[in-house]
Design a protein around this motif. Structure first.
Motif, PDB file in Angstrom:
ATOM      1  N   VAL A  59       0.840  -1.190   0.000  1.00 32.28           N
ATOM      2  CA  VAL A  59       0.000   0.000   0.000  1.00 32.28           C
ATOM      3  C   VAL A  59       0.884   1.252   0.000  1.00 32.28           C
ATOM      4  N   ASP A  60       0.622   2.123  -0.951  1.00 28.80           N
ATOM      5  CA  ASP A  60       1.364   3.381  -1.049  1.00 28.80           C
ATOM      6  C   ASP A  60       0.746   4.391  -0.091  1.00 28.80           C
ATOM      7  N   ILE A  61       1.482   4.726   0.959  1.00 25.46           N
ATOM      8  CA  ILE A  61       0.985   5.685   1.947  1.00 25.46           C
ATOM      9  C   ILE A  61       1.732   7.015   1.877  1.00 25.46           C
ATOM     10  N   MET A  62       2.469   7.220   0.793  1.00 27.39           N
ATOM     11  CA  MET A  62       3.234   8.465   0.621  1.00 27.39           C
ATOM     12  C   MET A  62       2.379   9.728   0.713  1.00 27.39           C
ATOM     13  N   PRO A  63       1.126   9.731   0.245  1.00 27.80           N
ATOM     14  CA  PRO A  63       0.332  10.963   0.352  1.00 27.80           C
ATOM     15  C   PRO A  63       0.219  11.494   1.781  1.00 27.80           C
ATOM     16  N   LEU A  64       0.327  10.615   2.765  1.00 30.45           N
ATOM     17  CA  LEU A  64       0.209  11.050   4.161  1.00 30.45           C
ATOM     18  C   LEU A  64       1.314  12.016   4.567  1.00 30.45           C
ATOM     19  N   VAL A  65       2.488  11.874   3.957  1.00 31.40           N
ATOM     20  CA  VAL A  65       3.618  12.732   4.316  1.00 31.40           C
ATOM     21  C   VAL A  65       3.274  14.195   4.036  1.00 31.40           C
ATOM     22  N   THR A  66       2.638  14.458   2.912  1.00 28.44           N
ATOM     23  CA  THR A  66       2.267  15.844   2.595  1.00 28.44           C
ATOM     24  C   THR A  66       0.975  16.263   3.270  1.00 28.44           C
ATOM     25  N   GLU A  87      15.336  11.571   8.444  1.00 27.48           N
ATOM     26  CA  GLU A  87      14.210  12.485   8.285  1.00 27.48           C
ATOM     27  C   GLU A  87      14.055  12.867   6.818  1.00 27.48           C
ATOM     28  N   VAL A  88      12.794  12.842   6.357  1.00 27.03           N
ATOM     29  CA  VAL A  88      12.464  13.186   4.977  1.00 27.03           C
ATOM     30  C   VAL A  88      11.308  14.167   5.018  1.00 27.03           C
ATOM     31  N   SER A  89      11.469  15.313   4.370  1.00 32.34           N
ATOM     32  CA  SER A  89      10.371  16.279   4.325  1.00 32.34           C
ATOM     33  C   SER A  89       9.715  16.336   2.954  1.00 32.34           C
ATOM     34  N   GLU A  90      10.470  16.033   1.904  1.00 34.86           N
ATOM     35  CA  GLU A  90       9.940  16.036   0.546  1.00 34.86           C
ATOM     36  C   GLU A  90      10.346  14.742  -0.149  1.00 34.86           C
ATOM     37  N   PRO A  91       9.490  13.710  -0.083  1.00 36.51           N
ATOM     38  CA  PRO A  91       9.855  12.415  -0.658  1.00 36.51           C
ATOM     39  C   PRO A  91      10.295  12.480  -2.121  1.00 36.51           C
ATOM     40  N   ALA A  92       9.671  13.322  -2.921  1.00 37.99           N
ATOM     41  CA  ALA A  92      10.029  13.391  -4.338  1.00 37.99           C
ATOM     42  C   ALA A  92      11.475  13.843  -4.533  1.00 37.99           C
ATOM     43  N   ILE A  93      11.994  14.610  -3.596  1.00 36.79           N
ATOM     44  CA  ILE A  93      13.365  15.130  -3.692  1.00 36.79           C
ATOM     45  C   ILE A  93      14.329  14.337  -2.820  1.00 36.79           C
ATOM     46  N   ASP A  94      13.874  13.944  -1.634  1.00 34.55           N
ATOM     47  CA  ASP A  94      14.761  13.352  -0.622  1.00 34.55           C
ATOM     48  C   ASP A  94      15.007  11.856  -0.770  1.00 34.55           C
ATOM     49  N   LEU A  95      14.219  11.169  -1.608  1.00 32.30           N
ATOM     50  CA  LEU A  95      14.366   9.723  -1.757  1.00 32.30           C
ATOM     51  C   LEU A  95      14.980   9.384  -3.109  1.00 32.30           C
ATOM     52  N   GLU A  96      15.789   8.305  -3.109  1.00 39.38           N
ATOM     53  CA  GLU A  96      16.426   7.834  -4.339  1.00 39.38           C
ATOM     54  C   GLU A  96      16.450   6.306  -4.297  1.00 39.38           C
TER      55      GLU A  96
END
Length: 182
Positions: A59-66, A87-96
């Motif tokens: 289950v993709d729960i990434m929307p919860l971060v924002t 710590e990650v504040s912006e998954p699109a930028i902070d994750l690889e």
């Protein structure tokens, strides 16, 4: 630390069966997302929360971060044989892409000590009504969670198809406080 081996035949067979099943499941699950939103809204003591980057079928729960920016979100990164939280504040930028092709925090993001984590949202192949969790077999989450604070919440997140009567837990398996599925 040695990686645990599957010596429990029923658990090994369940893992094999669940690996096949999750390949057929979508990452999107609006019901689980809503249940998690409701749960988070009722947990004012939770300030720091560990989450995950989904693999196919999780289950993709990434929307919860924002959606919950007031929370401090941390993601695991495989370092050696352990998970280290960053710590990650912006998954699109902070994750690889990282170990096992899972999106992980970039090197250099702040490390967060387990002592500070109030809740862990945990993926898995299967969960049971006792809070049992069947992982992918390498023991990363069990080793991480065994060192969590005693009052930290451990929440399994899954599709309803991943609920099973029994996960064949062993002494080293960490039990979830609750499971949220839909």
């Amino acid at each position: 630390m040695a990686i645990p081996q599957d010596t429990n035949p029923p658990k090994k067979e369940l893992r094999r069966e669940m690996r096949r099943l999750v390949k057929t499941l979508p990452q999107e699950n609006p019901m689980v997302l809503q249940l998690l939103r409701d749960w988070l809204a009722g947990q004012p003591q939770v300030k720091v929360i560990s989450t995950y980057s989904p693999l196919p079928g999780e289950v993709d729960i990434m929307p919860l971060v924002t959606e919950f920016p007031h929370l401090r979100w941390v993601f695991p990164r495989v370092e050696g044989g352990e998970l280290v939280l960053h710590e990650v504040s912006e998954p699109a930028i902070d994750l690889e892409p990282g170990a096992f092709d899972i999106r992980e925090p970039k090197t250099g993001l702040p490390v967060v000590d387990l002592f500070h984590v109030d809740a862990f949202l945990c993926p898995g192949l299967a969960f049971d009504e006792y809070g049992g969790r069947l992982g992918r077999g390498r023991g990363f989450y069990d080793r991480l969670l065994e060192h969590a604070r005693g009052d930290a919440l451990k929440v399994g997140v899954c599709h309803k198809e991943q609920l099973v009567p029994h996960t064949f837990g062993e002494a080293h398996d960490v039990v979830m406080s609750r499971v949220i599925s839909g």
